[in-house]
Enzyme design. Structure first.
Site, mmCIF file in Angstrom:
data_model
loop_
_atom_site.group_PDB
_atom_site.id
_atom_site.type_symbol
_atom_site.label_atom_id
_atom_site.label_comp_id
_atom_site.label_asym_id
_atom_site.label_seq_id
_atom_site.Cartn_x
_atom_site.Cartn_y
_atom_site.Cartn_z
ATOM 1 C CB SER A 159 -8.813 2.253 5.782
ATOM 2 O OG SER A 159 -9.159 3.637 6.050
ATOM 3 C CB SER A 165 -7.442 4.529 2.876
ATOM 4 O OG SER A 165 -6.992 3.909 3.860
ATOM 5 C CE LYS A 206 -3.663 2.283 2.668
ATOM 6 N NZ LYS A 206 -4.527 2.016 3.660
#
Length: 521
Positions: A216, A192, A117
């Protein structure tokens, strides 16, 4: 580090050259073996690792499979936003040489290509967190979790997309644009960790590490049809996660890191790698998570929370929870669908207060002063009052909120003396329409024809966040349109292995997860 488009072209060309040069393709047996190797990147991580250790495939060959697949499938998704194929090839070659020389793998992730990520700092590889201010940020040090991956032998291929500074529940930013849901490009991939979840779902990586403060990690997993685990707070070091800004040593008191995968067994594999004290604490103590509470699903005491007036779910999700309840009952488990550990509305309000408070740490001095002034003049019944007053609360007020959190944790602990896990919806609906072009105040979702707040998407996930509990998202069905539907499994603090054990046993009773078209491109 080279820009992504250049690397994609180079990877595709190298792959084509390697294919033409192979003299074994004409032999039937070798051809079948080659076909099996060609599909290995779509296998579970455990299978890929077993093949690497047995030398049925080299790390370099597996990496080239991934690079070809990313080149073919990612342009329609925009999940992988930075590639470093040269560094990945060098790392794969080192892994292959080490295994050939010693006969021993580098670690539990030996030679496995992975993406990470773009909120986690990676040494020598651009880390932007989707922010134009960090568009050229190349860290000189790995985030602690990334260092764990490298030490375990993983080959880092590139970075996956996030919303700007991880501050949305869909994934788009000015640096790289929007990540699309791999099942329907009109839907959001969530946020996210939208890039990580889409990449795992599409087969661009077998494993990912996501972060989770307000769902997220788990919301994108639910929307993309993959497994995820929000780990118990404190068992995975978070230094090097953005936000906080680069260089900060502290992190949010609510943020955790956890694995994403296509099977629950692979979640467990990555949990073993990630769970560790921070480097500063490692000289004195270790993390030894307890084993799962039971060995059979029939021995589990399972709570089910199907719906709630505070955050209603749609008919598909209610039916899904009914089906899950029927199947665990049929398997012999003890099921309680009446007892509730907490009040959903009260829990969610406390969650929001603590979330807004912890997020204030990185505000500029000028911006925080503006928030303080706005909070003073905002009436208590104003829609913005909760946000402003929580963000600017006095330290004494935060201490009182923290005490309320501990009392809530005690209520959960009491619940788990009579139940082993709690199953809830993951979200009110399947993946909602992407609303990137809509200003946040005007966004909303629709649940069975009724307009609901935009952030209601994470209300069920918020149950676990501020009370530091482990929670897994499990793909459990699909809508009539083929969109994934998911459930959430919450367990006691530090009972991550119990949560994963239940997830794995439920997976055997549920339909196979929906695979998007990009998975086999």
């Amino acid at each position: 580090m080279i820009r992504r488009r250049t690397l994609l072209a180079a990877s595709t060309a190298a792959a084509a050259t390697a294919s033409v040069a192979s003299p074994a393709a004409a032999r039937p047996r070798a051809g079948r073996a080659k076909a099996a190797r060609r599909a290995l990147h779509l296998a579970p991580a455990r299978e890929q690792l077993a093949a690497l250790r047995r030398r049925k495939i080299t790390s370099r060959d597996l990496l080239e499979q991934y690079l070809r697949h990313i080149a073919a499938a990612d342009p329609g998704l925009n999940a992988v936003v930075t590639l470093d194929a040269d560094a990945a090839r060098a790392a794969a070659d080192r892994a292959d040489r080490h295994l050939a020389r010693t006969g021993r793998p580098l670690g539990p992730l030996h030679g496995l290509p992975l993406t990470v990520k773009d909120a986690l700092e990676t040494k020598g590889l651009r880390t932007t967190c989707g922010s134009p201010d960090l568009a050229d940020h190349v860290p000189d040090r790995d985030a602690d979790a990334v260092a764990r991956l490298r030490a375990a032998g993983a080959v880092l291929v590139g970075k996956t997309n996030v919303p700007t500074m991880c501050q949305d529940i869909q994934t788009s930013n000015p640096v790289f644009g929007k990540t699309r849901n791999p099942h329907d490009d009109s839907r959001t991939a969530g946020g996210s960790s939208g890039g990580p979840a889409a990449a795992v779902a599409a087969g661009l990586t077998a494993l990912e590490v996501g972060s989770d403060l307000a769902g997220s990690l788990r919301l994108p997993a639910a929307y993309c049809g993959v497994y995820a685990l929000r780990t118990s707070f404190g068992i995975v070091p978070t230094r090097g996660h953005i936000p906080r800004p680069p260089g900060w040593l502290t992190s949010s008191d609510m943020n955790t890191l956890g694995p994403l995968a296509r099977t629950p067994e692979d979640l467990d594999l990555l949990l073993d790698v990630l769970a560790a004290p921070s480097p500063a604490d490692a000289v004195a103590w270790r993390i030894d998570l307890p084993a799962a509470r039971h060995r059979r699903l029939a021995d589990y005491r399972i709570g089910i929370w199907r719906d709630d007036p505070y955050c209603p779910v749609d008919k598909d999700t209610r039916a899904l929870l009914d089906t899950v309840g029927e199947r665990v009952r049929t398997a012999g488990a003890t099921v309680d669908d009446a007892a509730r550990p907490v009040d959903l509305a009260d829990s969610d309000e406390l969650f929001q207060r603590l979330m807004y408070a912890t997020a204030s740490a990185t505000a500029t001095d000028e911006g925080f002063a503006d928030d303080v002034a706005a909070a003073r003049r905002t009436p208590a019944d104003d829609p913005n009052a909760l946000y402003l007053r929580s963000r600017t609360m006095r330290h004494r007020d935060w201490l009182l909120a923290d005490e309320a959190r501990e009392k809530l944790r005690a209520r959960w602990a009491d619940y788990f003396t009579r139940h082993d896990v709690l199953i809830t919806p993951a979200a009110p609906t399947a993946a909602v329409a992407d609303q990137t072009a809509v200003p946040v105040p005007r966004r909303y979702i629709t649940v069975d024809g009724e307009r609901r707040p935009y952030y209601a998407q994470t209300t069920w996930l918020n149950l676990a966040g501020h009370v530091r509990l482990p929670a897994a998202v499990v793909p459990a069905g699909k809508t009539a349109d083929g969109l994934p539907l998911a459930i959430q499994i919450i367990g006691p603090y530090l009972a991550d292995r119990t949560v994963l054990d239940v997830a794995g046993r439920l997976a055997r009773l549920l339909p196979d997860p929906v695979r998007p078209p990009a998975f086999t491109m």
